[in-house]
Design a protein around this motif. Structure first.
Motif, PDB file in Angstrom:
ATOM      1  N   GLN A   1       0.824  -1.210   0.000  1.00 26.05           N
ATOM      2  CA  GLN A   1       0.000   0.000   0.000  1.00 26.05           C
ATOM      3  C   GLN A   1       0.857   1.258   0.000  1.00 26.05           C
ATOM      4  O   GLN A   1       0.564   2.232  -0.684  1.00 26.05           O
ATOM      5  CB  GLN A   1      -0.945  -0.003   1.204  1.00 26.05           C
ATOM      6  CG  GLN A   1      -1.984   1.102   1.169  1.00 26.05           C
ATOM      7  CD  GLN A   1      -2.006   1.927   2.454  1.00 26.05           C
ATOM      8  OE1 GLN A   1      -0.975   2.098   3.097  1.00 26.05           O
ATOM      9  NE2 GLN A   1      -3.168   2.429   2.801  1.00 26.05           N
ATOM     10  N   GLN A   2       1.952   1.224   0.773  1.00 22.57           N
ATOM     11  CA  GLN A   2       2.840   2.378   0.833  1.00 22.57           C
ATOM     12  C   GLN A   2       3.481   2.664  -0.518  1.00 22.57           C
ATOM     13  O   GLN A   2       3.707   3.828  -0.871  1.00 22.57           O
ATOM     14  CB  GLN A   2       3.943   2.144   1.877  1.00 22.57           C
ATOM     15  CG  GLN A   2       3.448   2.051   3.310  1.00 22.57           C
ATOM     16  CD  GLN A   2       2.863   3.357   3.797  1.00 22.57           C
ATOM     17  OE1 GLN A   2       3.524   4.392   3.779  1.00 22.57           O
ATOM     18  NE2 GLN A   2       1.605   3.324   4.227  1.00 22.57           N
ATOM     19  N   LEU A   3       3.746   1.616  -1.283  1.00 20.42           N
ATOM     20  CA  LEU A   3       4.374   1.798  -2.583  1.00 20.42           C
ATOM     21  C   LEU A   3       3.403   2.391  -3.600  1.00 20.42           C
ATOM     22  O   LEU A   3       3.825   2.999  -4.589  1.00 20.42           O
ATOM     23  CB  LEU A   3       4.913   0.459  -3.098  1.00 20.42           C
ATOM     24  CG  LEU A   3       6.085  -0.106  -2.277  1.00 20.42           C
ATOM     25  CD1 LEU A   3       6.379  -1.541  -2.689  1.00 20.42           C
ATOM     26  CD2 LEU A   3       7.324   0.773  -2.446  1.00 20.42           C
ATOM     27  N   ALA A   4       2.100   2.198  -3.349  1.00 25.56           N
ATOM     28  CA  ALA A   4       1.051   2.819  -4.164  1.00 25.56           C
ATOM     29  C   ALA A   4       1.211   2.520  -5.650  1.00 25.56           C
ATOM     30  O   ALA A   4       0.979   3.375  -6.500  1.00 25.56           O
ATOM     31  CB  ALA A   4       1.027   4.331  -3.936  1.00 25.56           C
ATOM     32  N   ALA A   5       1.631   1.304  -5.963  1.00 30.61           N
ATOM     33  CA  ALA A   5       1.711   0.896  -7.363  1.00 30.61           C
ATOM     34  C   ALA A   5       0.312   0.600  -7.886  1.00 30.61           C
ATOM     35  O   ALA A   5      -0.623   0.388  -7.115  1.00 30.61           O
ATOM     36  CB  ALA A   5       2.596  -0.334  -7.498  1.00 30.61           C
ATOM     37  N   THR A   6       0.139   0.612  -9.211  1.00 31.87           N
ATOM     38  CA  THR A   6      -1.175   0.336  -9.780  1.00 31.87           C
ATOM     39  C   THR A   6      -1.637  -1.079  -9.476  1.00 31.87           C
ATOM     40  O   THR A   6      -2.832  -1.359  -9.425  1.00 31.87           O
ATOM     41  CB  THR A   6      -1.142   0.546 -11.300  1.00 31.87           C
ATOM     42  OG1 THR A   6      -0.096  -0.256 -11.857  1.00 31.87           O
ATOM     43  CG2 THR A   6      -0.882   2.018 -11.625  1.00 31.87           C
TER      44      THR A   6
END
Length: 366
Positions: free
Chosen positions: A140-145
């Motif tokens: 979630q922290q990386l917020a990748a698609t």
């Protein structure tokens, strides 16, 4: 005197078993402590281990040795008191199994003495509940698609069962996470609401899995499976069900565990573009010598420094931390070179877990 030390260790472990919901183990260890003091069969069994330090867990080794005899059919009289072997135990009559336990020890001293040379390894799959929570937070922290493919590395892997964690299903009232057809169901995963990032998390894709352990267990061998089952407490059947499910998964999905120490293992780990490199561990830090752990931290810092947006790295740990006068089992994460964050707390076996309220002193116990 060494025997006095051993008696104290057995009594301490009995209290811990009682606190963690195993009245059978607690009752047997209390009587075993008396037997040690009286130079009975239990004293003969642990001869040479009387002054072993607490982390050696001699009491658990003795319990495991006897449990192995029970579940392998070599102690039928005692099996009648062991739920894991189809027997019954009534906490209202805690001393009922003791005569058969004492006799079993007396009649199998060579077996038990050999077993005592093995370090206790439960490979508790309930702890995956927290490890998966940390992994979902990192994604979630990386917020990748979409969640990045995971390259998973575990320290102190034992049999490598928690390297299969993304195949497990965590459930609690109003919540489920993981494959619906999983043979491993971690029931009562959360006390209260699970974290929002876990509730909404997509399933993880693990593309590599590797572990290390100084004395790994092969979960696909008869001896390895016996050892893992033996170190579970005989009156905790849900743990046995979880283990049996994980052993079934291990037959289909190999998770190699190298017979080396944590620092040596990490020296070969590198970050890789397009993937999330994960190093995790649970309740193993206390068994690693201080000097080696300093080397582990050096390697973790190296991986953090080498990571970046295209090749992230996260360190996830479920370990006891001193808070005030006691210890609490806390899930911590460190993404790249960021700060170490306390995400949740759990019972030592990982179930249930819960989030911490604002102002909880454990949030700063790093």
């Amino acid at each position: 005197m060494p025997i006095a030390h051993a008696v104290a260790m057995f009594r301490h472990q009995a209290d811990a078993c009682a606190e963690l919901g195993s009245p059978l183990s607690a009752a047997l260890l209390r009587r075993a402590a008396e037997d040690l003091a009286e130079a009975g069969p239990c004293a003969e069994a642990i001869a040479g281990h009387e002054d072993a330090p607490g982390p050696s867990a001699v009491a658990l080794r003795l319990l495991g040795a006897v449990h192995a005899l029970v579940i392998s059919g070599r102690a039928p009289a005692l099996a009648a008191h062991y739920p894991s072997a189809g027997g019954t135990f009534d906490p209202a009559h805690p001393d009922a199994p003791w005569p058969a336990f004492r006799t079993t020890v007396a009649e199998n001293l060579p077996w038990i003495r050999e077993w005592l040379t093995r370090p206790p390894q439960t490979n508790e799959v309930g702890r995956a509940n927290l490890l998966l929570t940390g992994l979902a937070w990192a994604q979630q922290q990386l917020a990748a698609t979409a969640p990045l493919p995971v390259r998973l590395h575990e320290l102190g892997s034992s049999a490598g069962l928690n390297l299969l964690a993304e195949q497990f299903r965590c459930v609690s009232p109003g919540f489920a996470y993981g494959p619906a057809d999983s043979p491993v169901v971690l029931a009562d995963a959360w006390q209260g609401e699970p974290p929002t990032w876990l509730r909404d998390a997509p399933l993880q894709q693990v593309v590599e899995r590797h572990g290390c352990d100084p004395t790994p267990i092969d979960p696909r061998s008869a001896d390895g499976a016996l050892a893992l089952r033996a170190y579970l407490w005989a009156d905790q059947l849900p743990r046995l069900e979880r283990l049996n499910g994980a052993l079934a998964l291990a037959e289909k999905l190999p998770a190699p565990v190298e017979p080396i120490g944590a620092a040596e293992f990490l020296r070969d780990v590198q970050v890789a573009d397009g993937t999330l490199t994960v190093v995790w561990h649970s309740i193993m830090r206390q068994y690693v010598p201080a000097e080696e752990w300093r080397s582990v931290e050096t390697e973790l810092d190296r991986l953090a420094a080498a990571s970046g947006p295209s090749a992230p790295f996260v360190h996830i740990a479920l370990e006891p931390r001193r808070v005030g006068t006691g210890h609490r089992f806390l899930l911590t994460t460190r993404l790249g070179t960021g700060p170490t964050t306390v995400l949740a707390e759990a019972m030592p076996h990982g179930l249930p877990a819960w989030t911490l309220a604002d102002g909880d002193p454990a949030l700063s116990a790093l």
